[in-house]
Scaffold this motif. Sequence first.
Motif, mmCIF file in Angstrom:
data_model
loop_
_atom_site.group_PDB
_atom_site.id
_atom_site.type_symbol
_atom_site.label_atom_id
_atom_site.label_comp_id
_atom_site.label_asym_id
_atom_site.label_seq_id
_atom_site.Cartn_x
_atom_site.Cartn_y
_atom_site.Cartn_z
ATOM 1 N N SER A 72 42.653 35.740 50.453
ATOM 2 C CA SER A 72 43.924 35.094 50.134
ATOM 3 C C SER A 72 44.910 36.078 49.511
ATOM 4 O O SER A 72 44.518 37.127 49.008
ATOM 5 N N SER A 73 46.178 35.685 49.505
ATOM 6 C CA SER A 73 47.208 36.506 48.881
ATOM 7 C C SER A 73 46.966 36.570 47.372
ATOM 8 O O SER A 73 46.651 35.561 46.744
ATOM 9 N N GLY A 74 47.083 37.756 46.810
ATOM 10 C CA GLY A 74 47.006 37.894 45.360
ATOM 11 C C GLY A 74 45.613 38.131 44.794
ATOM 12 O O GLY A 74 45.447 38.256 43.574
ATOM 13 N N VAL A 75 44.596 38.202 45.637
ATOM 14 C CA VAL A 75 43.235 38.404 45.109
ATOM 15 C C VAL A 75 42.959 39.862 44.733
ATOM 16 O O VAL A 75 41.969 40.162 44.064
ATOM 17 N N GLY A 76 43.849 40.764 45.195
ATOM 18 C CA GLY A 76 43.719 42.164 44.782
ATOM 19 C C GLY A 76 43.258 43.125 45.861
ATOM 20 O O GLY A 76 42.754 44.214 45.558
ATOM 21 N N LYS A 77 43.476 42.772 47.131
ATOM 22 C CA LYS A 77 43.059 43.647 48.233
ATOM 23 C C LYS A 77 43.757 45.007 48.151
ATOM 24 O O LYS A 77 43.112 46.050 48.198
ATOM 25 N N SER A 78 45.092 44.966 48.019
ATOM 26 C CA SER A 78 45.846 46.231 47.977
ATOM 27 C C SER A 78 45.541 46.999 46.698
ATOM 28 O O SER A 78 45.468 48.232 46.719
ATOM 29 N N SER A 79 45.334 46.284 45.597
ATOM 30 C CA SER A 79 45.012 46.968 44.335
ATOM 31 C C SER A 79 43.685 47.695 44.453
ATOM 32 O O SER A 79 43.538 48.831 43.990
ATOM 33 N N LEU A 80 42.705 47.060 45.091
ATOM 34 C CA LEU A 80 41.404 47.718 45.297
ATOM 35 C C LEU A 80 41.568 48.945 46.184
ATOM 36 O O LEU A 80 41.028 50.014 45.892
ATOM 37 N N SER A 116 36.660 44.944 39.204
ATOM 38 C CA SER A 116 37.985 44.736 38.633
ATOM 39 C C SER A 116 38.825 45.931 39.051
ATOM 40 O O SER A 116 38.480 47.078 38.735
ATOM 41 N N ALA A 117 39.910 45.643 39.766
ATOM 42 C CA ALA A 117 40.803 46.732 40.164
ATOM 43 C C ALA A 117 41.541 47.246 38.933
ATOM 44 O O ALA A 117 42.051 48.362 38.913
ATOM 45 N N LEU A 118 41.563 46.410 37.871
ATOM 46 C CA LEU A 118 42.269 46.794 36.651
ATOM 47 C C LEU A 118 41.440 47.778 35.829
ATOM 48 O O LEU A 118 41.912 48.841 35.448
ATOM 49 N N THR A 173 53.433 42.161 47.658
ATOM 50 C CA THR A 173 52.748 41.420 48.710
ATOM 51 C C THR A 173 52.737 42.216 49.998
ATOM 52 O O THR A 173 53.773 42.701 50.436
ATOM 53 N N THR A 174 51.559 42.347 50.565
ATOM 54 C CA THR A 174 51.439 43.096 51.819
ATOM 55 C C THR A 174 52.073 42.288 52.944
ATOM 56 O O THR A 174 51.817 41.099 53.068
ATOM 57 N N THR A 175 52.934 42.938 53.744
ATOM 58 C CA THR A 175 53.637 42.183 54.783
ATOM 59 C C THR A 175 53.197 42.551 56.187
ATOM 60 O O THR A 175 53.586 41.917 57.145
ATOM 61 N N LEU A 221 33.871 40.087 44.663
ATOM 62 C CA LEU A 221 34.421 39.174 43.667
ATOM 63 C C LEU A 221 35.256 40.038 42.721
ATOM 64 O O LEU A 221 34.718 40.822 41.934
ATOM 65 N N ASN A 222 36.578 39.922 42.835
ATOM 66 C CA ASN A 222 37.477 40.814 42.078
ATOM 67 C C ASN A 222 38.057 40.088 40.852
ATOM 68 O O ASN A 222 37.844 38.893 40.668
ATOM 69 N N LYS A 223 38.763 40.827 40.021
ATOM 70 C CA LYS A 223 39.404 40.311 38.799
ATOM 71 C C LYS A 223 38.384 39.828 37.782
ATOM 72 O O LYS A 223 38.651 38.856 37.044
ATOM 73 N N THR A 224 37.213 40.459 37.745
ATOM 74 C CA THR A 224 36.188 40.024 36.786
ATOM 75 C C THR A 224 36.648 40.240 35.342
ATOM 76 O O THR A 224 36.131 39.603 34.431
ATOM 77 N N ASP A 225 37.647 41.116 35.140
ATOM 78 C CA ASP A 225 38.148 41.355 33.772
ATOM 79 C C ASP A 225 38.776 40.119 33.153
ATOM 80 O O ASP A 225 38.920 40.022 31.939
ATOM 81 N N LEU A 226 39.154 39.144 34.004
ATOM 82 C CA LEU A 226 39.812 37.935 33.486
ATOM 83 C C LEU A 226 38.797 36.899 32.990
ATOM 84 O O LEU A 226 39.189 35.852 32.485
ATOM 85 N N PRO A 252 47.738 41.332 55.095
ATOM 86 C CA PRO A 252 48.411 40.356 54.229
ATOM 87 C C PRO A 252 47.466 39.181 53.974
ATOM 88 O O PRO A 252 46.639 38.863 54.830
ATOM 89 N N GLY A 253 47.591 38.547 52.825
ATOM 90 C CA GLY A 253 46.737 37.404 52.509
ATOM 91 C C GLY A 253 46.897 36.302 53.548
ATOM 92 O O GLY A 253 47.978 36.096 54.079
ATOM 93 N N MET A 254 45.791 35.612 53.845
ATOM 94 C CA MET A 254 45.857 34.569 54.869
ATOM 95 C C MET A 254 45.933 33.200 54.223
ATOM 96 O O MET A 254 45.162 32.887 53.331
#
Length: 352
Positions: free
Chosen positions: A201-209, A176-178, A234-236, A145-150, A253-255
């Motif tokens: 999904s796209s934008g959840v922070g896979k690449s950031s992690l 939190s990847a941040l 965005t990962t392509t 569960l990412n982006k817990t900082d939000l 890439p996000g599915m």
Amino acid sequence: MINFLGYNERDFPIPELPSSDACVGRVIEEHRERYFVMCEQGIIEAGVTGKIMFTSGSKNEFPAVGDWVVLTPMDDEQGIIHQILPRKTVFHRRASGRKTGEQVIAANIDIAFVVMSGDEDFSLNRLERYLTIIYEGNITPAIILNKTDLFTKEEVDEFINEIKSRHPDAKLIWTSALTETGIKYVIEHLLPGKTYCFVGSSGVGKSSLINRLTGGERQRVDTLSDSTAKGKHTTTYRELIELKNGSFLVDTPGMREVGISGSEIGLEETFADIITVAENCRFRDCTHTKEPGCAVIAACESGTLNKAKLDNYLRLKRESDFYQMQEYERRQKGRSFAKMVKEVKSYNKTKR
Ligand SMILES: Nc1nc2c(ncn2[C@@H]2O[C@H](COP(=O)(O)OP(=O)(O)OP(=O)(O)O)[C@@H](O)[C@H]2O)c(=O)[nH]1
Ligand SMILES: [Mg+2]
Ligand SMILES: [Zn+2]
């Protein structure tokens, strides 16, 4: 002797090679049926032979990131893939759009991290789709569960409780990847020689992690720079990244669509609580929707089973059954067509 990218002879015995210059390598990137394969002599860009050999245990004819393949280099940079070594595990979904069959996202994965975030992406039903695919492919799942900082601590606890209410035993890490919260618990999972993929999904922070895990400097095993991804993050394409400790991460890439194919084992694992209770239903072929003596419905009413989870199970079961029926019909059609061609051929022969 191969000694790189997580290779071990026990899991991937080397087959008889087609020629003396052929070698075994691992697919580290996939771009529209072109593959970058890491071999002992370096990275080779390869296509597949027209008739790529089916190997027992692999359902799909095209290589995927993580696959061990046999290839023949044509020169220092290019080559042709002949064969995919039997996969130990596979992450595949139902092919999206109009395509039929399955699409392999990654192969030979030890643990798949399903990344979710607490915003509009949060969906337990979708999480269960991923879990079904992961278990079906013989992979071990873990949830991030990412982006817990939000979110406030109370909100994060609420998300955690929701996940636990349906999957109390699942491995769950909140990050939190941040701010780097929780990253060390992800690192604890990463063992040398093992391969991990990040899906979601796209934008959840896979690449950031993944960037956090590589310490910001991508230990990319190749040198290709993708001009199409300029300016966007965005990962392509799917790629395999080596960490300093010798573990491997697959970024995907996000599915948008997470369709499941025939997934009996995956469903049994993901919905093990329902399957166990179902053994007490009066009828062997109980659909758990309206039958008298249905232990599953009774357990939902008494609160032992989660009704929303049951609804999702029934939906995914239908999807899996439908896929299997469609595949069966497709094969039958293919067979009767092949039979017709044979008949016409032999008819023409006797006429001559
Ligand atoms: N606040 C916050 N933002 C994050 C976090 N992780 C990622 N982001 C941001 O979310 C956006 C998407 O992150 P990515 O890492 O590109 O997401 P992705 O899952 O790789 O997306 P795709 O490659 O499209 O599948 C970026 O703007 C990141 O900076 C986090 O933990 N907290
Ligand atoms: Mg990405
Ligand atoms: Zn029942």
